[in-house]
Write an enzyme that holds these catalytic residues in place. Structure first.
Site, PDB file in Angstrom:
ATOM      1  N   ASP A  98       0.830  -1.208   0.000  1.00  0.00           N
ATOM      2  CA  ASP A  98       0.000   0.000   0.000  1.00  0.00           C
ATOM      3  C   ASP A  98       0.868   1.263   0.000  1.00  0.00           C
ATOM      4  O   ASP A  98       0.614   2.211   0.724  1.00  0.00           O
ATOM      5  CB  ASP A  98      -0.937   0.003   1.211  1.00  0.00           C
ATOM      6  CG  ASP A  98      -2.001   1.092   1.134  1.00  0.00           C
ATOM      7  OD1 ASP A  98      -2.351   1.506   0.014  1.00  0.00           O
ATOM      8  OD2 ASP A  98      -2.464   1.544   2.204  1.00  0.00           O
ATOM      9  N   HIS A 109      -4.723   0.401   9.763  1.00  0.00           N
ATOM     10  CA  HIS A 109      -4.535  -0.865   9.095  1.00  0.00           C
ATOM     11  C   HIS A 109      -3.040  -1.165   9.035  1.00  0.00           C
ATOM     12  O   HIS A 109      -2.224  -0.280   9.257  1.00  0.00           O
ATOM     13  CB  HIS A 109      -5.139  -0.866   7.687  1.00  0.00           C
ATOM     14  CG  HIS A 109      -4.411   0.005   6.704  1.00  0.00           C
ATOM     15  ND1 HIS A 109      -4.545   1.362   6.687  1.00  0.00           N
ATOM     16  CD2 HIS A 109      -3.538  -0.293   5.703  1.00  0.00           C
ATOM     17  CE1 HIS A 109      -3.799   1.873   5.714  1.00  0.00           C
ATOM     18  NE2 HIS A 109      -3.173   0.893   5.107  1.00  0.00           N
ATOM     19  N   ARG A 119     -10.856  -3.799   6.165  1.00  0.00           N
ATOM     20  CA  ARG A 119      -9.946  -2.733   5.757  1.00  0.00           C
ATOM     21  C   ARG A 119     -10.736  -1.476   5.378  1.00  0.00           C
ATOM     22  O   ARG A 119     -11.426  -1.465   4.366  1.00  0.00           O
ATOM     23  CB  ARG A 119      -9.099  -3.194   4.569  1.00  0.00           C
ATOM     24  CG  ARG A 119      -8.410  -2.076   3.781  1.00  0.00           C
ATOM     25  CD  ARG A 119      -7.314  -1.412   4.606  1.00  0.00           C
ATOM     26  NE  ARG A 119      -6.807  -0.225   3.951  1.00  0.00           N
ATOM     27  CZ  ARG A 119      -5.850  -0.227   3.012  1.00  0.00           C
ATOM     28  NH1 ARG A 119      -5.315  -1.343   2.615  1.00  0.00           N
ATOM     29  NH2 ARG A 119      -5.434   0.918   2.504  1.00  0.00           N
ATOM     30  N   ASP A 154      -9.882   2.833   5.332  1.00  0.00           N
ATOM     31  CA  ASP A 154      -8.782   3.772   5.506  1.00  0.00           C
ATOM     32  C   ASP A 154      -9.205   5.053   6.202  1.00  0.00           C
ATOM     33  O   ASP A 154     -10.349   5.472   6.122  1.00  0.00           O
ATOM     34  CB  ASP A 154      -8.214   4.164   4.133  1.00  0.00           C
ATOM     35  CG  ASP A 154      -6.924   3.421   3.849  1.00  0.00           C
ATOM     36  OD1 ASP A 154      -6.380   2.815   4.777  1.00  0.00           O
ATOM     37  OD2 ASP A 154      -6.465   3.452   2.704  1.00  0.00           O
ATOM     38  N   GLU A 168      -6.131  12.830   8.674  1.00  0.00           N
ATOM     39  CA  GLU A 168      -6.577  12.623   7.304  1.00  0.00           C
ATOM     40  C   GLU A 168      -7.954  11.983   7.399  1.00  0.00           C
ATOM     41  O   GLU A 168      -8.079  10.803   7.739  1.00  0.00           O
ATOM     42  CB  GLU A 168      -5.630  11.717   6.522  1.00  0.00           C
ATOM     43  CG  GLU A 168      -6.094  11.512   5.083  1.00  0.00           C
ATOM     44  CD  GLU A 168      -5.304  10.431   4.353  1.00  0.00           C
ATOM     45  OE1 GLU A 168      -5.003  10.620   3.172  1.00  0.00           O
ATOM     46  OE2 GLU A 168      -5.007   9.399   4.978  1.00  0.00           O
ATOM     47  N   HIS A 194       0.659  12.140  -2.353  1.00  0.00           N
ATOM     48  CA  HIS A 194       1.068  10.819  -2.825  1.00  0.00           C
ATOM     49  C   HIS A 194      -0.152   9.998  -3.233  1.00  0.00           C
ATOM     50  O   HIS A 194      -0.042   9.005  -3.937  1.00  0.00           O
ATOM     51  CB  HIS A 194       1.805  10.083  -1.705  1.00  0.00           C
ATOM     52  CG  HIS A 194       0.880   9.632  -0.616  1.00  0.00           C
ATOM     53  ND1 HIS A 194       0.309  10.513   0.274  1.00  0.00           N
ATOM     54  CD2 HIS A 194       0.393   8.405  -0.302  1.00  0.00           C
ATOM     55  CE1 HIS A 194      -0.492   9.851   1.092  1.00  0.00           C
ATOM     56  NE2 HIS A 194      -0.451   8.581   0.770  1.00  0.00           N
ATOM     57  N   ASP A 195      -1.328  10.411  -2.753  1.00  0.00           N
ATOM     58  CA  ASP A 195      -2.551   9.649  -2.941  1.00  0.00           C
ATOM     59  C   ASP A 195      -3.307  10.153  -4.166  1.00  0.00           C
ATOM     60  O   ASP A 195      -2.854  11.048  -4.875  1.00  0.00           O
ATOM     61  CB  ASP A 195      -3.418   9.772  -1.691  1.00  0.00           C
ATOM     62  CG  ASP A 195      -4.035   8.444  -1.280  1.00  0.00           C
ATOM     63  OD1 ASP A 195      -4.242   7.595  -2.156  1.00  0.00           O
ATOM     64  OD2 ASP A 195      -4.313   8.270  -0.081  1.00  0.00           O
ATOM     65  N   ARG A 251      -1.615   5.144  -8.776  1.00  0.00           N
ATOM     66  CA  ARG A 251      -1.039   6.256  -8.011  1.00  0.00           C
ATOM     67  C   ARG A 251       0.480   6.349  -8.172  1.00  0.00           C
ATOM     68  O   ARG A 251       1.066   7.418  -7.960  1.00  0.00           O
ATOM     69  CB  ARG A 251      -1.409   6.132  -6.529  1.00  0.00           C
ATOM     70  CG  ARG A 251      -2.888   6.330  -6.257  1.00  0.00           C
ATOM     71  CD  ARG A 251      -3.235   6.042  -4.809  1.00  0.00           C
ATOM     72  NE  ARG A 251      -2.982   4.645  -4.464  1.00  0.00           N
ATOM     73  CZ  ARG A 251      -3.219   4.132  -3.257  1.00  0.00           C
ATOM     74  NH1 ARG A 251      -3.717   4.894  -2.294  1.00  0.00           N
ATOM     75  NH2 ARG A 251      -2.974   2.854  -3.011  1.00  0.00           N
TER      76      ARG A 251
END
Length: 499
Positions: A118, A161, A209, A211, A253, A302-303, A419
């Site tokens: 990830d 996670h 999962r 985020d 975030e 970065h996302d 990404r």
């Protein structure tokens, strides 16, 4: 000059006893002979433990709103993509100072699997740095070097996670019966990789999962988003840090509804927060925060980029939120006629119409397609991030106009995650041109206290206006999103000039 700890302790004790500003209760305690006897005999031990836990006090602790300074400018990068290892990052400190950085975010540095990690966010061991980056000692040396140059170090604490190599924080199920019950009320997170909210491991167990900080508490028959327990966990983390490391602040975030994002930003939870909603939202209503809190404003990260404005805000402007998101996706992945953007879809979900976008700011702004005005679009986007209040954040390499890197498809561990197209390696050739004004790297970005902005109605749908109310004066900011010259009529400035 290094002063022995016991001498520091004696000096601190003497100062405390003679402090004229001590409150009444404290002064009364110092008249108690038994208290003074115990204080004298135990203070050095207490002082030594305090230094071991917290270190020497810094100016920043005397100014808890340090992140509201007009000098704040952040930078973010993957260590191994930028300069290979932590020692290399330390060698770049002179450049970071030249760029004006006071805040450096290093993408995840902790140990993780080689593939399916990830992007480093699936951590295997929180007490170990990835071997290819260095050691914990290297990380400590970097932190020391940055501190000496008044640059704050930002690291990711990924507790929502982990990788499947980490035994902690997992909620696993042997079959689909309980996951099916959860998914009656939860949404899909990564539809291209796995439907709904669970991942199937090689041993056939299912792992929950979801985020982001808003998802840290899971409870059946709920959306597992923004539950009260998530806020309690954040308050617990903050309390623990205030004991052992009081100079540490938390950044959240929370990619949820605009009103819910702000619920995580307060002195007891997260003092600053990513602002994923900035340009898409109504300034007057959503942007401003109470005193002592700040947004971290960024153009890209970065996302991926998601169209997370609320349908209510879109409706106020006469726009259908769902249709506008479809248009934005089509435009920025070059599916719309006349598009200058060269983005890549991320987690495209035809069933729901949801899709996010990957791509560097330069490729999204038209530099890759050779579109006229691309550099101006880059400057416009960053000028808004740098002027609306809070901490502006540069994704390092954007300052030299880095384009998409399509070689990610050649790496088996990256090819299914678009990404990586906007996570290129260090472009040495472009950095070499940064001081040449007639080049693209030389024309891209090189730079008010507080974080309060007031919406300014320009009367022109192509021109964004906002007023910065600072302690030394007022600044009117106008941003033209059109490819052509636009006008704001003089009657719009009446109240601004009068006040």
């Amino acid at each position: 000059m290094n002063i022995p700890t016991n001498q520091e302790a004696y000096a601190a004790l003497a100062h405390m006893k003679s402090n004229p500003s001590m409150n009444t209760a404290g002064a009364k305690m110092l008249t108690d002979r038994d208290f003074l006897t115990h204080l004298d005999s135990n203070f050095i031990t207490f002082y030594t433990i305090f230094l071991e836990l917290c270190g020497h006090r810094e100016v920043r602790e005397l100014n808890p709103e340090w992140f509201l300074s007009n000098e704040m400018l952040g930078g973010v990068a993957y260590v191994d993509r930028y300069v290979q290892d932590l020692a290399g990052i330390r060698s770049k400190i002179p450049y970071f100072k030249d760029l004006g950085l006071t805040y450096l975010h290093q993408m995840p540095v902790f140990d993780c699997p080689e593939i399916f990690n990830d992007g480093g966010y699936a951590v295997s061991d929180y007490r170990k740095v990835k071997p290819v980056l260095g050691t914990i000692e290297d990380l400590r040396d970097l932190a020391t070097g940055l501190r000496r140059n008044r640059i704050s170090l930002v690291l990711d604490m990924i507790f929502n996670h982990t990788s499947d190599k980490n035994d902690a924080f997992y909620w696993m199920f042997p079959d689909r019966s309980i996951p099916d019950e959860f998914e009656k009320t939860t949404r899909e997170i990564f539809p291209n990789d796995h439907r709904a909210s669970f991942i199937r491991l090689p041993d056939c167990r299912w792992v929950f999962r979801m985020d982001g900080v808003a998802f840290v508490w899971k409870q059946m028959s709920t959306a597992c988003e923004n539950l009260p327990e998530a806020h309690k966990i954040l308050r617990a983390f903050t309390c623990l840090c205030r004991i052992a490391a009081p100079l540490v602040d938390f950044k959240s975030e929370a990619i949820v509804h605009p009103d819910e994002v702000k619920e995580y930003i307060n002195p007891q939870e997260c003092q600053i927060s990513y602002n994923p909603l900035q340009i898409a939202l109504t300034w007057e209503r959503r942007h401003n925060l109470p005193r002592g809190r700040a947004w971290v404003n960024y153009v890209r990260s970065h996302d991926d980029i998601g169209w997370t404005f609320s349908d209510e805000d879109a409706a106020e402007l006469g726009i259908d939120g769902f249709s506008h998101r479809r248009f934005l996706t089509s435009f920025f992945v070059n599916r719309h006629p006349g598009s200058f953007a060269r983005g890549i879809p991320f987690q495209d979900n035809p069933r729901t119409g949801d899709c996010r976008i990957s791509g560097t700011i330069a490729s999204l702004a038209g530099l890759e397609s050779g579109e006229e005005g691309a550099v101006e679009r880059i400057l416009l986007a960053y000028s808004i991030a740098m002027s609306t209040g809070g901490v502006p954040l540069i994704y390092l390499e954007d300052e030299v106009g880095i384009l998409n890197d399509y070689s990610y498809v050649n790496d088996p561990s990256h090819r299914n995650d678009s990404r990586w197209v906007h996570r290129p390696t260090y472009p040495a050739n472009q950095y070499a041109l940064r001081d040449k004004q007639n080049t693209i790297p030389g024309r891209t970005p090189k730079e008010l206290k507080g974080g309060h902005s007031v919406y300014f109605r320009t009367g022109n749908k192509h021109v964004l206006g906002y007023v910065r109310l600072g302690p030394l004066g007022t600044v009117l900011c106008l941003a033209n999103f059109s490819d052509f010259s636009e006008h704001v009529t003089k009657d719009r400035f009446g109240d601004f000039v009068d006040n």
